[in-house]
Scaffold this motif. Structure first.
Motif, short mmCIF file in Angstrom:
data_model
loop_
_atom_site.label_atom_id
_atom_site.label_comp_id
_atom_site.label_asym_id
_atom_site.label_seq_id
_atom_site.Cartn_x
_atom_site.Cartn_y
_atom_site.Cartn_z
N TYR A 139 -1.42 8.08 6.77
CA TYR A 139 -1.42 6.65 6.41
C TYR A 139 -1.94 5.75 7.51
O TYR A 139 -2.04 4.54 7.33
CB TYR A 139 0.00 6.23 6.00
CG TYR A 139 0.54 7.05 4.86
CD1 TYR A 139 0.13 6.80 3.56
CD2 TYR A 139 1.42 8.11 5.09
CE1 TYR A 139 0.60 7.57 2.51
CE2 TYR A 139 1.89 8.89 4.05
CZ TYR A 139 1.48 8.62 2.76
OH TYR A 139 1.92 9.38 1.72
N THR A 140 -2.27 6.33 8.67
CA THR A 140 -2.68 5.51 9.83
C THR A 140 -3.82 4.53 9.52
O THR A 140 -3.77 3.38 9.94
CB THR A 140 -3.07 6.41 11.02
OG1 THR A 140 -1.99 7.29 11.28
CG2 THR A 140 -3.35 5.61 12.27
N GLY A 159 1.03 3.21 2.35
CA GLY A 159 1.58 3.29 3.71
C GLY A 159 2.94 2.59 3.78
O GLY A 159 3.91 3.12 4.35
N HIS A 160 3.05 1.41 3.16
CA HIS A 160 4.34 0.70 3.11
C HIS A 160 5.38 1.54 2.35
O HIS A 160 6.53 1.65 2.75
CB HIS A 160 4.21 -0.64 2.37
CG HIS A 160 3.35 -1.67 3.05
ND1 HIS A 160 2.25 -2.23 2.45
CD2 HIS A 160 3.46 -2.26 4.27
CE1 HIS A 160 1.72 -3.13 3.27
NE2 HIS A 160 2.42 -3.17 4.38
N SER A 212 -4.32 -0.23 5.72
CA SER A 212 -3.69 -1.53 5.96
C SER A 212 -4.01 -2.43 4.78
O SER A 212 -5.02 -2.24 4.08
CB SER A 212 -4.23 -2.17 7.24
OG SER A 212 -5.60 -2.47 7.07
N SER A 213 -3.16 -3.43 4.55
CA SER A 213 -3.43 -4.38 3.47
C SER A 213 -4.75 -5.09 3.70
O SER A 213 -5.48 -5.36 2.75
CB SER A 213 -2.31 -5.42 3.37
OG SER A 213 -1.10 -4.81 3.02
N SER A 214 -5.09 -5.36 4.96
CA SER A 214 -6.33 -6.12 5.20
C SER A 214 -7.57 -5.28 4.86
O SER A 214 -8.52 -5.80 4.28
CB SER A 214 -6.39 -6.68 6.63
OG SER A 214 -6.42 -5.62 7.54
N CYS A 245 4.25 5.88 11.75
CA CYS A 245 3.45 6.14 10.55
C CYS A 245 3.15 7.63 10.42
O CYS A 245 2.81 8.28 11.42
CB CYS A 245 2.16 5.35 10.75
SG CYS A 245 0.98 5.50 9.46
N ARG A 250 1.54 1.98 13.41
CA ARG A 250 0.37 2.83 13.17
C ARG A 250 -0.36 3.20 14.44
O ARG A 250 -0.93 4.28 14.55
CB ARG A 250 -0.62 2.11 12.23
CG ARG A 250 -0.19 2.11 10.80
CD ARG A 250 -0.93 1.08 10.01
NE ARG A 250 -0.57 -0.26 10.47
CZ ARG A 250 -0.91 -1.37 9.87
NH1 ARG A 250 -1.65 -1.34 8.79
NH2 ARG A 250 -0.52 -2.54 10.35
N ARG A 273 10.30 -1.73 10.63
CA ARG A 273 8.86 -1.94 10.75
C ARG A 273 8.16 -0.60 10.92
O ARG A 273 8.75 0.37 11.41
CB ARG A 273 8.53 -2.84 11.96
CG ARG A 273 9.08 -4.25 11.85
CD ARG A 273 8.35 -5.14 10.90
NE ARG A 273 7.06 -5.58 11.39
CZ ARG A 273 6.24 -6.35 10.70
NH1 ARG A 273 6.56 -6.77 9.47
NH2 ARG A 273 5.09 -6.72 11.20
N ASP A 291 -0.45 -2.19 16.87
CA ASP A 291 0.81 -2.48 16.17
C ASP A 291 1.94 -2.55 17.20
O ASP A 291 2.77 -3.45 17.17
CB ASP A 291 1.18 -1.37 15.16
CG ASP A 291 0.57 -1.59 13.79
OD1 ASP A 291 -0.11 -2.60 13.59
OD2 ASP A 291 0.78 -0.71 12.92
N THR A 293 0.86 -1.21 0.00
CA THR A 293 0.00 0.00 0.00
C THR A 293 0.89 1.25 0.00
O THR A 293 2.12 1.15 0.18
CB THR A 293 -0.89 0.05 1.25
OG1 THR A 293 -0.05 0.30 2.39
CG2 THR A 293 -1.69 -1.23 1.45
#
Ligand code: ADP
Length: 152
Positions: free
Chosen positions: A124-125, A17-18, A128-130, A120, A91, A88, A95, A15
């Motif tokens: 972008y907080t 965010g990453h 998430s990928s999920s 973060c 967020r 790493r 996390d 994403t």
């Protein structure tokens, strides 16, 4: 000595965010290896080869950033790469709770590897990928949260 960091994750999918974490970490390290942790018993939405190719495309113009998949322990992969840092992103408190345990355990097992956390950036907080996978599965528009190279 070259400062090599491993940024491990599932990246299902990567994403913005990453990407933000990697871009900020480029100031800190000589090389960043984005390590796609691969566990054959874990199912993902996108195949490994696809996730890897997206990351390659996103960072094609950044010689400092590499991508590789791995199986097994992250610290074992660090040794193979000669990486002394695990990168790493954080967020929120959940996390933090999760990451703290893993980082402390990794430090006990391999004291030569430090985990470095980047907080973060506020924008972008919530990403998430999920959440992105949920959007995709249910016909929502995930494009605002994905790098333009992530096309499916
Ligand atoms: P994992 O399955 O190991 O959690 P992820 O691909 O979900 O792998 O995440 C990899 C890393 O990226 C983790 O450190 C996670 O906290 C961080 N991360 C994920 N999304 C964001 C975001 N929006 N902003 C900052 N860091 C993030």
């Amino acid at each position: 000595m070259k400062r090599i960091a491993l940024f491990p994750g599932t990246f299902d999918p990567i994403t913005i965010g990453h990407v933000n974490i990697v871009e900020r970490a480029m100031q800190l390290f000589d090389e960043i290896v984005i390590g796609i942790g691969h566990n054959s018993s874990k199912t993902t939405l996108f195949p490994l080869a696809q996730r890897e190719q997206w990351i390659r495309d996103i960072f094609a113009s950044q010689p400092k950033v590499k991508v590789q998949s791995y199986e097994g322990l992250t610290v074992t992969f660090c040794a193979q790469l000669n990486a002394h840092y695990i990168l790493r992103g954080l967020r929120n408190m959940s996390d933090f709770d999760y990451e703290k345990n893993i980082a402390q355990m990794n430090k006990l097992v391999t004291p030569t590897v430090e985990t470095v956390f980047l907080m973060c950036d506020p924008a972008y907080t919530p990403i998430s990928s999920s959440v992105v996978r949920d959007l995709i599965r249910n016909g929502g528009d995930a494009t605002p949260f994905l790098p333009k190279e992530v096309i499916f």
